[in-house]
Design an enzyme around this catalytic site. Structure first.
Site, PDB file in Angstrom:
ATOM      1  N   HIS A  22       0.799  -1.232   0.000  1.00 34.36           N
ATOM      2  CA  HIS A  22       0.000   0.000   0.000  1.00 34.36           C
ATOM      3  C   HIS A  22       0.837   1.290   0.000  1.00 34.36           C
ATOM      4  CE1 HIS A  22      -4.269  -1.459   0.826  1.00 34.36           C
ATOM      5  NE2 HIS A  22      -3.545  -2.552   0.685  1.00 34.36           N
ATOM      6  N   ASP A 118      -5.258   6.578   1.586  1.00 39.99           N
ATOM      7  CA  ASP A 118      -5.516   5.185   1.237  1.00 39.99           C
ATOM      8  C   ASP A 118      -6.959   4.913   1.641  1.00 39.99           C
ATOM      9  OD1 ASP A 118      -5.755   2.265   1.560  1.00 39.99           O
ATOM     10  OD2 ASP A 118      -3.598   2.242   1.197  1.00 39.99           O
ATOM     11  N   THR A 282       6.190 -10.426  -1.335  1.00 42.69           N
ATOM     12  CA  THR A 282       7.188 -10.193  -0.288  1.00 42.69           C
ATOM     13  C   THR A 282       6.721 -10.689   1.074  1.00 42.69           C
ATOM     14  OG1 THR A 282       7.773  -8.193  -1.508  1.00 42.69           O
ATOM     15  CG2 THR A 282       8.676  -8.404   0.696  1.00 42.69           C
ATOM     16  N   ALA A 337      13.721 -10.803  -7.525  1.00 41.78           N
ATOM     17  CA  ALA A 337      13.819 -10.684  -8.979  1.00 41.78           C
ATOM     18  C   ALA A 337      13.149  -9.382  -9.419  1.00 41.78           C
ATOM     19  CB  ALA A 337      13.140 -11.871  -9.653  1.00 41.78           C
TER      20      ALA A 337
END
Length: 463
Positions: A22, A118, A282, A337
């Site tokens: 976020h 948000d 993650t 990556a």
């Protein structure tokens, strides 16, 4: 450093939700706004830990971070419950954002003229109303999950009237306006399942009830992806604006990332559309048994794979798996990556994902089909969209990786039926058109700038 008020015409307070992706998405949005309107000061209110990560490198000089408390007591030790940190933050968030606004106003010498929040932070509308300023609720996920939260009361009413004998696997038609059907169990937790009284569920419920009062509701998507949902929400919300996909519009955020583990070089030696790129984000780790089942299936089927995962999980691999797959060139496992670059490599044939919305958007933009293994939140309804609405992938059978389900999924998606191929190519083209300079997302962004910064304000000439 104080921003000189004589060169700043407006002052926008930004409220970040400091969890998962976020805050990074919010900062991407604010950087676009700040670049378009250099005469506007943006005060970015967020927790210290999150701000430290976001602002490690210099950015726009009209964005300044301000730290607010995360609500954790001194000496706090997390117990592993993902909602615990959220609940501690929410207990202090409203007061902390109010305090942060006062600090930012004193620091800049400018009164707040707009609040960009948000949308998760359902109390923000009350703060904006008290300050008598417009507010913008940014939704960082998909249109489908936003609709589920916006229509929570309606969904609860409908499901209470239904005799749902099939449980969470029951598919209900017209449950969400603009969506033909959805499985009950795919609705985000807190809508009809889970602890409806938890601080997190309560916050999202309030958001759904108050979002219609927002001056604008921008979303990290493109309107051609979900036209029926977009049409419906546009009739209910002020300035419902699809302004994504961010990864296509804000290319500078991904192109500069160094490929420190040589993923691209490894992919250059693989066959076209043959590689499974595996990444569960993650913040999520596969349960050890599922990791083993997935790994063994990849090896048995000789499917080339690039797997991005936390190093802590390497120990769960089958004995000798890493050594064997590295030696024969079929596999590469890395702790990180450059995902957007990887997905756009011609060797990638499928993304194996948790169903997080950012990963899905990146996959769509690259024209790569998906195999989804959802964990929580919006992952389930996102996976429903991938399989049943967009037709660009599937959810792992049974919801978990088993050898049978994994083999079946890899065979189905890597064979890429003509129908799935056409659908993913169509959505890829629509995403790129929306992100083009004259595309729908950039036109919507111009509307957003006027809402946030005010019509007639000095904007960059190329904007």
């Amino acid at each position: 450093m104080q921003m000189a008020s004589n060169i700043r015409e407006k002052h926008v307070a930004v409220f970040a939700f400091p969890f998962a992706s976020h805050p990074a998405l919010m900062l991407t949005l604010v950087r676009r706004l700040a670049s378009a309107a250099p005469a506007v000061a943006f005060s970015f209110l967020n927790t210290e830990t999150s701000n430290r990560a976001l602002f490690a490198e210099p950015g726009c000089d009209n964005i300044k971070p301000y730290n607010i408390s995360d609500g954790k007591p001194e000496g706090y030790v997390p117990v592993g419950n993902p909602e615990e940190g959220i609940n501690l933050f929410l207990a202090v968030a409203e007061d902390e954002f109010r305090r942060g606004v006062r600090v930012a106003e004193m620091d800049t010498g400018l009164k707040i003229t707009c609040i960009v929040v948000d949308a998760f932070l359902g109390f923000s509308g009350d703060i904006a109303e008290e300050m008598n300023v417009p507010w913008v609720g940014f939704w960082p996920s998909g249109t489908c999950s936003l609709a589920a939260h916006f229509y929570t009361d309606l969904i609860r009413e409908k499901t209470a009237q239904l005799i749902v004998s099939t449980g969470p696997d029951g598919e209900i038609v017209d449950l969400i306006p603009g969506l033909e059907s959805v499985r009950l169990g795919d609705l985000p937790s807190g809508v009809v399942s889970g602890n409806l009284e938890s601080p997190f569920a309560t916050m999202l419920h309030k958001m759904g009830r108050t979002l219609a009062k927002a001056t604008a509701v921008p979303i990290n998507s493109f309107q051609e992806l979900d036209p029926d949902l977009t049409k419906n929400l546009s009739s209910k919300l002020n300035n419902f604006l699809n302004i994504g996909p961010f990864n296509l519009i804000s290319k500078e955020n991904t192109a500069s990332k160094v490929d420190e583990f040589s993923c691209m070089k490894w992919l250059d030696n693989q066959k076209t559309r043959a590689v499974a790129y595996i990444c569960f984000g993650t913040f999520f780790n596969l349960p050890p048994q599922e990791l083993v089942e997935l790994a063994e299936t990849l090896e048995e089927t000789k499917t080339p794979f690039l797997w991005s995962m936390n190093k802590d999980s390497y120990k769960h691999f089958p004995k000798g798996f890493l050594e064997r797959t590295i030696a024969n060139g079929t596999g590469k496992v890395v702790p990180w990556a450059p995902q957007d670059q990887v997905l756009n490599h011609v060797a990638i044939g499928v993304l194996v994902t948790h169903g997080g919305y950012n990963s899905m958007l990146e996959s769509i933009g690259a024209g790569v089909p998906m195999i989804c293994r959802p964990y929580l939140g919006d992952h389930y309804i996102n996976s429903w969209m991938v399989e049943r609405v967009w037709g660009i992938g599937l959810r792992i059978q049974g919801g978990n990786f088993t050898k049978h389900a994994t083999r079946r999924a890899l065979e189905q998606v890597l064979s890429l039926s003509k129908s799935m191929d056409e659908k993913i190519k169509t959505l890829k083209d629509l995403a790129h058109k929306a992100a083009a300079p004259n595309g729908s997302s950039n036109q919507n962004f111009k509307t957003l700038v006027e809402v946030v910064c005010g019509a007639g304000l000095h904007l960059e000439p190329n904007f």
